[in-house]
Each structure stands twice: as structure tokens, then as C-alpha cells.
Write a protein that holds these residues in place. Structure first.
Motif, PDB file in Angstrom:
ATOM      1  N   THR A   1      28.058  31.979   0.673  1.00 26.99           N
ATOM      2  CA  THR A   1      26.824  31.798   1.430  1.00 26.99           C
ATOM      3  C   THR A   1      25.615  32.208   0.597  1.00 26.99           C
ATOM      4  N   GLN A   2      25.749  33.301  -0.150  1.00 31.26           N
ATOM      5  CA  GLN A   2      24.656  33.737  -1.018  1.00 31.26           C
ATOM      6  C   GLN A   2      24.363  32.689  -2.087  1.00 31.26           C
ATOM      7  N   ILE A   3      25.412  32.080  -2.610  1.00 33.86           N
ATOM      8  CA  ILE A   3      25.233  31.033  -3.624  1.00 33.86           C
ATOM      9  C   ILE A   3      24.510  29.831  -3.020  1.00 33.86           C
ATOM     10  N   LEU A   4      24.883  29.447  -1.801  1.00 40.39           N
ATOM     11  CA  LEU A   4      24.258  28.305  -1.140  1.00 40.39           C
ATOM     12  C   LEU A   4      22.764  28.519  -0.955  1.00 40.39           C
ATOM     13  N   VAL A   5      22.378  29.760  -0.699  1.00 37.57           N
ATOM     14  CA  VAL A   5      20.970  30.079  -0.505  1.00 37.57           C
ATOM     15  C   VAL A   5      20.218  30.118  -1.824  1.00 37.57           C
ATOM     16  N   ARG A   6      20.885  30.584  -2.860  1.00 37.17           N
ATOM     17  CA  ARG A   6      20.213  30.863  -4.131  1.00 37.17           C
ATOM     18  C   ARG A   6      20.156  29.668  -5.082  1.00 37.17           C
ATOM     19  N   VAL A   7      21.235  28.899  -5.176  1.00 39.34           N
ATOM     20  CA  VAL A   7      21.343  27.847  -6.191  1.00 39.34           C
ATOM     21  C   VAL A   7      20.634  26.578  -5.713  1.00 39.34           C
ATOM     22  N   THR A   8      19.841  25.981  -6.588  1.00 40.90           N
ATOM     23  CA  THR A   8      19.067  24.783  -6.230  1.00 40.90           C
ATOM     24  C   THR A   8      19.473  23.548  -7.025  1.00 40.90           C
ATOM     25  N   ASP A   9      20.584  23.622  -7.740  1.00 39.12           N
ATOM     26  CA  ASP A   9      21.057  22.512  -8.569  1.00 39.12           C
ATOM     27  C   ASP A   9      22.501  22.205  -8.183  1.00 39.12           C
ATOM     28  N   GLU A  10      22.813  20.927  -7.889  1.00 40.42           N
ATOM     29  CA  GLU A  10      24.139  20.579  -7.382  1.00 40.42           C
ATOM     30  C   GLU A  10      25.272  20.928  -8.346  1.00 40.42           C
ATOM     31  N   PRO A  11      25.214  20.541  -9.629  1.00 38.17           N
ATOM     32  CA  PRO A  11      26.308  20.921 -10.528  1.00 38.17           C
ATOM     33  C   PRO A  11      26.530  22.425 -10.591  1.00 38.17           C
ATOM     34  N   ALA A  12      25.442  23.188 -10.616  1.00 39.36           N
ATOM     35  CA  ALA A  12      25.565  24.649 -10.649  1.00 39.36           C
ATOM     36  C   ALA A  12      26.186  25.170  -9.357  1.00 39.36           C
ATOM     37  N   LEU A  13      25.805  24.566  -8.228  1.00 34.71           N
ATOM     38  CA  LEU A  13      26.364  24.970  -6.941  1.00 34.71           C
ATOM     39  C   LEU A  13      27.874  24.761  -6.921  1.00 34.71           C
ATOM     40  N   LEU A  14      28.327  23.592  -7.329  1.00 28.59           N
ATOM     41  CA  LEU A  14      29.762  23.287  -7.334  1.00 28.59           C
ATOM     42  C   LEU A  14      30.524  24.254  -8.237  1.00 28.59           C
ATOM     43  N   GLN A  15      29.968  24.494  -9.420  1.00 32.89           N
ATOM     44  CA  GLN A  15      30.635  25.372 -10.381  1.00 32.89           C
ATOM     45  C   GLN A  15      30.698  26.811  -9.874  1.00 32.89           C
ATOM     46  N   GLU A  16      29.626  27.276  -9.258  1.00 33.79           N
ATOM     47  CA  GLU A  16      29.587  28.650  -8.762  1.00 33.79           C
ATOM     48  C   GLU A  16      30.552  28.848  -7.591  1.00 33.79           C
ATOM     49  N   ILE A  17      30.645  27.867  -6.709  1.00 32.56           N
ATOM     50  CA  ILE A  17      31.577  27.975  -5.591  1.00 32.56           C
ATOM     51  C   ILE A  17      33.016  28.018  -6.111  1.00 32.56           C
ATOM     52  N   CYS A  18      33.331  27.167  -7.074  1.00 33.53           N
ATOM     53  CA  CYS A  18      34.673  27.189  -7.671  1.00 33.53           C
ATOM     54  C   CYS A  18      34.956  28.536  -8.329  1.00 33.53           C
TER      55      CYS A  18
END
Length: 235
Positions: A5-22
Motif C-alpha cells: 500500500t505504501q508503494i502504491l501511494v509513493r511510486v508514480t511510474d508503472e514499471p517501478a510499481l510492478l518491480q517494487e510490488i514483486c
């Protein structure tokens, strides 16, 4: 869930979001590997791996997963994409749908996996696939937790794509306005735009200013259409 949830709020770039969630799934969840895949509309209906974290030792390069109803499309990744359903395979060694990948998975320590569809309404646009080192890991409670995570990820991806589309449209509108403005002012013909109901002048080009002898657009925009027409200079 909290870290994601913190990543979803913080990350503004789709590739970075996917990588961080993984990354969180592997590092905090203790799973062997996590991937996010998107369906390709090519002839093979292949699956493009957009992000992954975990030591796959070349596994993702050789598995050749599709999302059609063929042998390589019946695993959790392809089936989740095709059906929009959560697909659980709790034992790589016994599940007949995993036959094409059994040897490669066993060599890398993958014992079970789950495919979680990423959805926007009725549309399945991606799949989150999670690999575990032990069999029978994905209990009903675990599945429910991971479904919540996948739903959050899907929402985050759609929010980023919506924002990116709005930004793209805004840039296109600005570019279109700039092109229009350049043409509008470059032409030697006197042009004005007016409101057909009120007669109010809305815009004029430089040639129009020169034709009527106005110094600025503000001067001519304060005029009424009727007054302007009454003062049309003779040709």
C-alpha cells in the motif's frame, strides 16, 4: 499488504510499481519468485513478462507461456489471463497442466504457484504470478490475502495509466493549440472568431489587428461584432 500500500501511494511510474510490488512479495512474503505479465495480441497470444523478482536462472526466458487454450496456455499464468479466475497449482510435480514446465521448475526449486488476474471491471489486463519453494503453500486464507494484494496492484496500475493518458491528451492539446496558433497568426488573411449569439469577438490574428489599426488584441476583443462589421475598411 501494508508495504505494498505504501508503494502504491509513493511510486508514480508503472514499471517501478510492478518491480517494487514483486520485490516486496519475494523479500517480505518469503516467496521464491513473483512476476507480472501482460497478454500480447500477437498470433501466438504470448505473455510478456513486464516485471519479476527472484532468481529464475533463465526460467522466464524459456517457458514460452501463452494465454490461449493450448498446452502452454493452461498453466496458472495463461489461464488466469484467459479466464479472469485465480488459478492455484499447489504441486508442480503432480499437476498435469504444468507438464511443459515441470523439469525446469524443479531444477530451480519451484514447487507451487498461483496466478492472480489483474482486472479493471470485467477486463483482465494482466496477471500476478507467485512461485513458492514448498508444495501446498496456497491455503484459502493465503489466497484471499494475495487476491487483496492483486486487486490493489490492479487499481494502482489503472490509476497510473489513467493519469498518463490524461497527461498525453493534455500534451496533444497543447501541441494542437500551438500549431493552430502558429497557422492562425502566420496567415496574411485577416481572421476573427466571434460568438454567433452575442457578437462578442473571441480571437483575432495579427493580420486582423493590422487591418483595423488596433494596437493589441485586448483593444479589438473589447469591440462588438456588429461595430466591427460597420467599420470594415474598403478593399
Amino acid at each position: 499488504i501494508s508495504d505494498c500500500t505504501q508503494i502504491l501511494v509513493r511510486v508514480t511510474d508503472e514499471p517501478a510499481l510492478l518491480q517494487e510490488i514483486c520485490r516486496v512479495i519475494v523479500e517480505q512474503g518469503g516467496y521464491r519468485m513473483a512476476t507480472v505479465g501482460f497478454p500480447e495480441n500477437d498470433e501466438r497470444k504470448s505473455v510478456c513478462i513486464a516485471a519479476h523478482v527472484g532468481d529464475d536462472a533463465g526460467y522466464l526466458e524459456q517457458i514460452q507461456v501463452t494465454w490461449d487454450d493450448s498446452e502452454r496456455g493452461r498453466g496458472p499464468m495463461g489461464t488466469a489471463l484467459r479466464t479472469g479466475q485465480i488459478i492455484v497449482c499447489n504441486d508442480f510435480q503432480t499437476d498435469p497442466n504444468l507438464t511443459p514446465w515441470r523439469v525446469a521448475a524443479s531444477q530451480r526449486g519451484f514447487a507451487s504457484l498461483i496466478g492472480l488476474p489483474l482486472q479493471s471491471g470485467e477486463n483482465t489486463f494482466g496477471v500476478l504470478t507467485i512461485y513458492a519453494a514448498e508444495a501446498n503453500v496456497f491455503s484459502p486464507a493465503e489466497i484471499e490475502l494475495l487476491k487483496e494484494l492483486a486487486d490493489d496492484l490492479a487499481y494502482g496500475v489503472q490509476a497510473l495509466r489513467t493519469r498518463a493518458e490524461h497527461e498525453r491528451v493534455e500534451v496533444e492539446q497543447q501541441r494542437s493549440e500551438q500549431n493552430y496558433r502558429e497557422i492562425f497568426n502566420a496567415t496574411s488573411e485577416a481572421i476573427f472568431l466571434h460568438d454567433a449569439d452575442t457578437g462578442q469577438i473571441l480571437d483575432v490574428n495579427d493580420a486582423m489587428l493590422q487591418l483595423y489599426g488596433y494596437a493589441t488584441k485586448a483593444d479589438i476583443l473589447a469591440s462588438e461584432f456588429v461595430d466591427l462589421c460597420e467599420n470594415v475598411p474598403p478593399y
